[in-house]
Design an enzyme around this catalytic site. Structure first.
Site, PDB file in Angstrom:
ATOM      1  NE  ARG A 211      -3.510   4.240  -5.544  1.00  0.00           N
ATOM      2  CZ  ARG A 211      -3.830   5.112  -4.607  1.00  0.00           C
ATOM      3  NH1 ARG A 211      -3.908   4.744  -3.327  1.00  0.00           N
ATOM      4  NH2 ARG A 211      -4.076   6.376  -4.940  1.00  0.00           N
TER       5      ARG A 211
ATOM      6  CD  GLN B 198      -6.557  14.819   1.441  1.00  0.00           C
ATOM      7  OE1 GLN B 198      -6.631  14.150   2.473  1.00  0.00           O
ATOM      8  NE2 GLN B 198      -7.205  14.483   0.337  1.00  0.00           N
TER       9      GLN B 198
ATOM     10  CE1 TYR C 290      -3.271   2.965   0.777  1.00  0.00           C
ATOM     11  CE2 TYR C 290      -1.849   3.395   2.666  1.00  0.00           C
ATOM     12  CZ  TYR C 290      -2.866   3.792   1.807  1.00  0.00           C
ATOM     13  OH  TYR C 290      -3.468   5.014   1.992  1.00  0.00           O
TER      14      TYR C 290
ATOM     15  CE  LYS D 158      -0.905  15.594  -2.393  1.00  0.00           C
ATOM     16  NZ  LYS D 158      -1.345  14.455  -3.243  1.00  0.00           N
TER      17      LYS D 158
ATOM     18  CB  SER E 294      -4.906  12.156   4.998  1.00  0.00           C
ATOM     19  OG  SER E 294      -5.796  11.454   4.165  1.00  0.00           O
TER      20      SER E 294
ATOM     21  NE  ARG F  32      11.798   8.424  -1.678  1.00  0.00           N
ATOM     22  CZ  ARG F  32      10.585   8.893  -1.944  1.00  0.00           C
ATOM     23  NH1 ARG F  32      10.329  10.189  -1.761  1.00  0.00           N
ATOM     24  NH2 ARG F  32       9.631   8.092  -2.371  1.00  0.00           N
TER      25      ARG F  32
ATOM     26  CB  THR G  84      -6.821  15.307  -3.118  1.00  0.00           C
ATOM     27  OG1 THR G  84      -5.872  15.443  -2.054  1.00  0.00           O
ATOM     28  CG2 THR G  84      -6.280  14.328  -4.133  1.00  0.00           C
TER      29      THR G  84
ATOM     30  NE  ARG H  23      -0.443   6.043  -2.954  1.00  0.00           N
ATOM     31  CZ  ARG H  23      -0.194   4.968  -2.216  1.00  0.00           C
ATOM     32  NH1 ARG H  23       0.981   4.350  -2.319  1.00  0.00           N
ATOM     33  NH2 ARG H  23      -1.089   4.504  -1.370  1.00  0.00           N
TER      34      ARG H  23
ATOM     35  N   GLY I 160       8.846  12.122  -5.171  1.00  0.00           N
ATOM     36  CA  GLY I 160      10.215  11.688  -5.397  1.00  0.00           C
ATOM     37  C   GLY I 160      11.277  12.371  -4.568  1.00  0.00           C
TER      38      GLY I 160
ATOM     39  N   PRO J 267      -0.104  15.208   2.594  1.00  0.00           N
ATOM     40  CG  PRO J 267      -1.914  15.809   1.252  1.00  0.00           C
ATOM     41  CD  PRO J 267      -0.513  16.205   1.591  1.00  0.00           C
TER      42      PRO J 267
END
Length: 342
Positions: A141, A104, A2, A208, A84, A267, A132, A235, A265, A55
């Protein structure tokens, strides 16, 4: 599955990371700096670093304290947590922390639920409303389908009031989350909905899930105070453009009318630098928060943010820049140009 997974072949999930590799930093030297500050503001709110918590829902899947640990970790690191709709800790508990947070919202087919959530968030002390806009239906998914994803006993979406809306039930096949979203969320969003949501409270509204520059400009026509350039972490629509690749055109289309944020992305501190150089005011992180939460609860979330803050401070110094305010497009060179020169 998930948390880690994306949709379909995960082309966009991989693209979000690959987009950062297409840029190189062009540092300056001999700038007389002794230290660099990572502090900035987002919609007028002071933050210790230009990295916010995106979120993301269901944090009690990762740690028993769930979103309570997340907001505490964010507050300890000096940044903003975004709650969220699918939080497993209710907003009245979160609001007691005295920490800055945004709310959110997913729009429900029953507009009364959405209205109540916005009004509750405003009353509880949220300082912005993130809407969103890229989930009319859930992206496919496949990990969730294979695992027949549902919520385990004892975990619910705590801001909602009825079992129909609080629970993601188990299914005989496929994803329980996809079934849930198809049953209760509104697929047919329009710009009028953004106007309606803005009318419900004084909270600044931040759409968003914006990738197209025309959508970004139109969001500000409908009262948005900022936009979040996002493909939902890879996603939703697979093969959608990477968030970082979409950013420059969005910045040009918005033309300074409001702040632009980005997720997808991030990181490393250098990722943050590249996003700022391409016009983002700040970035948001999602999956790293889950990993920190799973590893160490509140301290794990704080550690993730402090790692990024320390990296960004170092990277600013190595680029000859005193603060995020000094980051400009001149910092970046496309990697393919360097290859051509060689």
């Amino acid at each position: 599955g998930y948390v880690r997974g994306g949709s379909c072949d995960e082309v966009t999930l991989r693209a979000n990371r690959a987009a950062f590799d297409r840029w190189r930093l062009l540092p300056r030297v001999m700038r007389g700096l002794r230290e660099a500050s990572t502090a900035t503001t987002v919609l007028g709110q002071d933050v210790a670093l230009p990295v916010l918590i995106a979120p993301s829902g269901l944090h009690r899947l990762a740690h028993d304290d769930g979103e309570l640990a997340t907001i505490r970790g964010a507050h300890g690191a000096g940044t903003i947590y975004t709650m969220s709709t699918a939080s497993t800790v209710p907003m009245d508990i979160i609001s007691q922390e005295g920490a800055p947070w945004w709310f959110q919202l997913y729009l429900f087919s029953d507009r009364g639920i959405s209205r109540d959530l916005v009004e509750q968030a405003a009353a509880a002390g949220a300082s912005a409303l993130v809407v969103t806009v890229d989930v009319p239906l859930l992206g496919r998914r496949e990990a969730d389908e294979r695992n027949r994803f549902s919520l385990p006993d004892g975990i619910v979406m705590a801001n909602l009031q009825t079992p129909k809306h609080m629970l993601i039930p188990a299914t005989d096949e496929g994803s329980g989350l996809a079934t849930y979203i198809g049953a209760v969320w509104e697929p047919a969003l329009t710009w009028d909905d953004l106007d309606w949501l803005a009318s419900l409270s004084p909270l600044p509204v931040i759409p968003k899930g914006i990738l197209h520059p025309d959508d970004a400009a139109r969001a500000f026509d409908h009262g948005a105070r900022a936009v979040i350039v996002s493909n939902h972490g890879g996603r939703q629509l697979d093969s959608a453009v990477a968030s970082l690749d979409a950013l420059p055109a969005v910045v040009e289309a918005v033309a300074g009318r409001g702040e632009i944020l980005l997720d997808g992305g991030i990181r490393r501190g250098t990722d943050v630098l590249k996003a700022l150089a391409l016009g983002a005011r700040a970035v948001l992180i999602g999956r790293p928060v889950y990993w920190g939460l799973a590893a160490g609860g509140e301290s794990g979330v704080r550690h993730i943010l402090e790692l990024l803050r320390a990296e960004l401070a170092l990277d600013l110094m190595l680029c000859g820049l005193a603060s995020p305010a000094e980051v400009t497009r001149e910092l970046l060179v496309p990697a393919d140009i360097l290859v051509q020169r060689q």
